[in-house]
Design an enzyme around this catalytic site. Structure first.
Site, short mmCIF file in Angstrom:
data_model
loop_
_atom_site.label_atom_id
_atom_site.label_comp_id
_atom_site.label_asym_id
_atom_site.label_seq_id
_atom_site.Cartn_x
_atom_site.Cartn_y
_atom_site.Cartn_z
N GLU A 1 -13.17 3.53 4.63
CA GLU A 1 -12.91 2.61 4.10
C GLU A 1 -13.80 2.93 3.72
O GLU A 1 -15.46 2.93 4.89
CB GLU A 1 -12.65 1.32 3.74
CG GLU A 1 -10.90 1.16 3.13
CD GLU A 1 -11.23 0.44 2.24
OE1 GLU A 1 -13.23 1.15 1.00
OE2 GLU A 1 -10.44 0.15 1.06
N ASP A 2 -14.77 2.19 2.47
CA ASP A 2 -16.26 1.87 2.23
C ASP A 2 -16.60 0.24 3.20
O ASP A 2 -17.91 0.19 3.33
CB ASP A 2 -16.62 2.17 0.83
CG ASP A 2 -15.77 1.28 0.23
OD1 ASP A 2 -14.71 0.74 0.21
OD2 ASP A 2 -16.17 1.31 -1.77
N ASP B 1 -14.52 -6.52 2.64
CA ASP B 1 -14.80 -8.11 2.46
C ASP B 1 -14.29 -8.72 2.55
O ASP B 1 -14.31 -9.63 3.78
CB ASP B 1 -15.25 -7.08 1.31
CG ASP B 1 -16.39 -8.63 0.24
OD1 ASP B 1 -17.69 -9.31 1.22
OD2 ASP B 1 -15.77 -8.80 -0.95
N PHE C 1 -24.64 -8.64 -1.94
CA PHE C 1 -23.67 -7.29 -2.18
C PHE C 1 -24.44 -6.39 -3.03
O PHE C 1 -25.86 -6.06 -3.31
CB PHE C 1 -23.77 -7.52 -4.66
CG PHE C 1 -22.29 -7.44 -4.94
CD1 PHE C 1 -21.49 -6.89 -5.28
CD2 PHE C 1 -22.93 -6.01 -5.74
CE1 PHE C 1 -20.07 -6.28 -5.59
CE2 PHE C 1 -22.50 -5.41 -6.44
CZ PHE C 1 -20.32 -4.62 -6.53
N VAL C 2 -23.91 -5.38 -2.20
CA VAL C 2 -24.46 -3.95 -1.99
C VAL C 2 -23.84 -2.82 -2.92
O VAL C 2 -22.53 -2.58 -3.29
CB VAL C 2 -25.00 -2.94 -0.78
CG1 VAL C 2 -25.04 -4.37 0.14
CG2 VAL C 2 -23.22 -2.74 -0.33
N ARG D 1 -22.92 4.73 -7.47
CA ARG D 1 -22.59 5.16 -6.70
C ARG D 1 -23.66 6.37 -5.86
O ARG D 1 -23.18 6.87 -5.02
CB ARG D 1 -21.26 6.12 -7.18
CG ARG D 1 -20.02 4.87 -7.47
CD ARG D 1 -18.41 5.16 -7.62
NE ARG D 1 -17.77 4.54 -8.59
CZ ARG D 1 -17.48 3.66 -7.73
NH1 ARG D 1 -17.28 3.32 -6.85
NH2 ARG D 1 -15.67 2.71 -8.30
P1 5GP Z 1 -12.11 -7.01 -0.67
O1 5GP Z 1 -12.84 -8.21 -0.67
O2 5GP Z 1 -10.24 -6.24 -0.67
O3 5GP Z 1 -12.08 -7.03 0.93
O4 5GP Z 1 -13.17 -5.88 -0.86
C1 5GP Z 1 -12.77 -5.29 -1.63
C2 5GP Z 1 -13.59 -4.00 -2.64
O5 5GP Z 1 -14.46 -4.79 -3.38
C3 5GP Z 1 -13.93 -3.01 -1.95
O6 5GP Z 1 -13.17 -1.74 -1.88
C4 5GP Z 1 -15.31 -2.71 -2.84
O7 5GP Z 1 -14.96 -1.58 -3.62
C5 5GP Z 1 -15.36 -3.98 -3.28
N1 5GP Z 1 -16.70 -4.52 -2.62
C6 5GP Z 1 -16.74 -5.71 -1.69
N2 5GP Z 1 -17.90 -5.73 -0.94
C7 5GP Z 1 -18.84 -5.08 -1.56
C8 5GP Z 1 -20.23 -4.42 -2.13
O8 5GP Z 1 -21.01 -5.77 -1.46
N3 5GP Z 1 -20.72 -4.18 -3.00
C9 5GP Z 1 -19.51 -3.09 -3.82
N4 5GP Z 1 -21.05 -2.46 -4.38
N5 5GP Z 1 -18.41 -3.45 -3.76
C10 5GP Z 1 -18.00 -4.50 -3.23
MG MG Z 2 -12.85 0.34 -1.46
#
Ligand code: 5GP
Ligand code: MG
Length: 179
Positions: free
Chosen positions: A97-98, A101, A152-153, A165
């Site tokens: 995963e990237d 969050d 937010f990155v 991206r």
């Molecule tokens: P989750 O909140 O479910 O852990 O993350 C959901 C999605 O929100 C991540 O897969 C990513 O695509 C996006 N996301 C969460 N935090 C960030 C951030 O800091 N930057 C960006 N660009 N996307 C984020």
């Molecule tokens: Mg993702």
């Protein structure tokens, strides 16, 4: 693009060095296991391409697309828009995963894959923002590239409105860009 970035959080060099370390760890842990490396598109593509080349043992590549229902962040409900091609039963599966969050999407992906009865299921995330974790999510990543503060990155695969991206580093977006 560059002028929308407030600060470079992780440089190309830092990312490359950390991925090399993770590669050694993963190569050791998955030796002889022929793992299936599942990437969750599309934020992971850049990390995936770099990470997979540092895994020096035989492995299979596969991908999923998960989509969260809009307006339901509180429930974390999601659907599989594109599934993996491989049967995961009895396989060693590693989710790439990237970013981890709130944990909603990873929690969904993890339990969705767990239901297919893999021999093992682990998580490797490039970025972890533990401060943002939603209450009640106890899931933890087994391999973390970098633990980062609550900002937010973008870049290195991560987008804002599908942009940024292709930045080669991870940067913090200037608040005025999204406010
Ligand atoms: P989750 O909140 O479910 O852990 O993350 C959901 C999605 O929100 C991540 O897969 C990513 O695509 C996006 N996301 C969460 N935090 C960030 C951030 O800091 N930057 C960006 N660009 N996307 C984020
Ligand atoms: Mg993702």
């Amino acid at each position: 693009m560059e002028r929308d970035i407030q600060e470079v959080l992780l440089s190309e060099e830092q990312i490359r060095a950390r991925i090399a370390e993770l590669g050694e760890e993963l190569s050791r842990d998955y030796a002889g296991k022929n793992p299936v490396i599942v990437g969750v598109l599309k934020g992971v593509v850049v990390f995936y391409a770099d990470m997979i080349r540092q895994i020096k043992v035989p492995c299979q590549m596969d991908f999923m697309v998960i989509s969260s229902y809009s307006g339901t962040d509180s429930t974390g409900t999601a659907v599989v828009k594109k599934d993996v091609d491989v049967d995961l039963k009895g396989r060693h599966v590693l989710i790439l995963e990237d970013i981890f969050d709130t944990g909603n999407s990873l929690n969904f992906t993890y339990h969705n894959l767990l239901a297919r009865e893999p021999a093992s299921l682990k998580i490797c995330t490039l970025l972890d923002k533990p401060e943002r974790r939603k209450e009640g999510i106890t899931l933890q990543a087994d391999y973390v590239g970098f633990t980062i503060p609550n900002a937010f990155v973008v870049g290195y695969g991560l987008d804002y409105n599908e942009l940024y991206r292709n930045l080669p580093y991870v940067g913090v977006l200037k608040p005025e860009v999204y406010q």
